[in-house]
Write a protein that holds these residues in place. Structure first.
Motif, mmCIF file in Angstrom:
data_model
loop_
_atom_site.group_PDB
_atom_site.id
_atom_site.type_symbol
_atom_site.label_atom_id
_atom_site.label_comp_id
_atom_site.label_asym_id
_atom_site.label_seq_id
_atom_site.Cartn_x
_atom_site.Cartn_y
_atom_site.Cartn_z
ATOM 1 N N LYS A 187 75.670 35.207 57.718
ATOM 2 C CA LYS A 187 75.144 34.636 58.954
ATOM 3 C C LYS A 187 74.137 35.591 59.598
ATOM 4 O O LYS A 187 74.276 36.798 59.529
ATOM 5 N N SER A 188 73.131 34.994 60.217
ATOM 6 C CA SER A 188 72.117 35.782 60.917
ATOM 7 C C SER A 188 72.664 36.263 62.256
ATOM 8 O O SER A 188 73.693 35.771 62.756
ATOM 9 N N PHE A 189 71.955 37.194 62.840
ATOM 10 C CA PHE A 189 72.333 37.700 64.160
ATOM 11 C C PHE A 189 72.374 36.557 65.163
ATOM 12 O O PHE A 189 73.303 36.459 65.969
ATOM 13 N N GLU A 190 71.392 35.684 65.121
ATOM 14 C CA GLU A 190 71.334 34.558 66.068
ATOM 15 C C GLU A 190 72.543 33.641 65.905
ATOM 16 O O GLU A 190 73.110 33.192 66.896
ATOM 17 N N GLY A 205 69.812 50.797 70.506
ATOM 18 C CA GLY A 205 70.530 51.877 71.182
ATOM 19 C C GLY A 205 71.969 51.519 71.503
ATOM 20 O O GLY A 205 72.869 52.356 71.377
ATOM 21 N N GLU A 206 72.193 50.262 71.882
ATOM 22 C CA GLU A 206 73.539 49.831 72.235
ATOM 23 C C GLU A 206 74.452 49.810 71.006
ATOM 24 O O GLU A 206 75.590 50.272 71.063
ATOM 25 N N PHE A 207 73.943 49.286 69.890
ATOM 26 C CA PHE A 207 74.771 49.279 68.685
ATOM 27 C C PHE A 207 75.032 50.703 68.194
ATOM 28 O O PHE A 207 76.130 51.018 67.741
ATOM 29 N N ARG A 247 78.790 52.281 67.773
ATOM 30 C CA ARG A 247 79.289 52.938 66.551
ATOM 31 C C ARG A 247 79.837 54.321 66.881
ATOM 32 O O ARG A 247 80.862 54.734 66.335
ATOM 33 N N GLU A 248 79.158 55.020 67.766
ATOM 34 C CA GLU A 248 79.607 56.360 68.171
ATOM 35 C C GLU A 248 80.933 56.287 68.934
ATOM 36 O O GLU A 248 81.867 57.022 68.625
ATOM 37 N N ILE A 249 81.011 55.431 69.926
ATOM 38 C CA ILE A 249 82.211 55.304 70.768
ATOM 39 C C ILE A 249 83.423 54.903 69.933
ATOM 40 O O ILE A 249 84.526 55.405 70.143
ATOM 41 N N THR A 250 83.224 53.964 68.998
ATOM 42 C CA THR A 250 84.340 53.367 68.264
ATOM 43 C C THR A 250 84.590 54.007 66.901
ATOM 44 O O THR A 250 85.420 53.502 66.140
ATOM 45 N N GLU A 253 80.381 42.832 63.172
ATOM 46 C CA GLU A 253 79.609 41.814 62.458
ATOM 47 C C GLU A 253 78.243 41.596 63.112
ATOM 48 O O GLU A 253 77.242 41.440 62.417
ATOM 49 N N LEU A 254 78.213 41.588 64.439
ATOM 50 C CA LEU A 254 76.931 41.477 65.138
ATOM 51 C C LEU A 254 76.036 42.662 64.803
ATOM 52 O O LEU A 254 74.841 42.510 64.567
ATOM 53 N N ASP A 255 76.616 43.853 64.791
ATOM 54 C CA ASP A 255 75.880 45.075 64.476
ATOM 55 C C ASP A 255 75.256 44.985 63.086
ATOM 56 O O ASP A 255 74.053 45.221 62.920
#
Length: 100
Positions: A5-8, A62-64, A68-71, A93-95
């Motif tokens: 699946k695409s991001f959208e 930047g958010e993704f 990844r860093e936080i989790t 999955e969104l990332d």
């Protein structure tokens, strides 16, 4: 093999659920997993950027990266509920879809 699946597509599938789940997980698990407060904050920023972008794709690089860093790359703590796990799965999955 299932079609990727695409991001959208994933955004359409997951955004409403994430908007519902993330604050609940933060409230329930935030005291024992304070890193989730950061996940909540980053998610709010992502959601705002997505809404502001409208039909365009928001820049969430930047958010993704921060998620990844936080989790620790969406690694689940051992003592969390299915909803917590679902949040990490959807964000992961969104990332992955965003990167492609």
């Amino acid at each position: 093999m299932a079609e990727k699946k695409s991001f959208e597509e994933l955004k359409e599938l997951y955004l409403a659920r994430l908007t519902q789940y993330v604050p609940i997980v933060d409230r329930v698990h935030g005291n024992s997993h304070p890193e989730f407060h950061d996940v909540f904050s980053v998610y709010k920023t992502m959601n705002q950027k997505i809404n502001e972008a409208g039909a365009e794709q928001a820049d969430l690089t930047g958010e993704f990266s921060r998620l990844r860093e936080i989790t620790s790359n969406y690694t689940l703590p051992g003592d969390v509920c299915e909803t917590y796990a679902a949040v990490y799965t959807m964000l992961s999955e969104l990332d992955k879809a965003y990167e492609n």
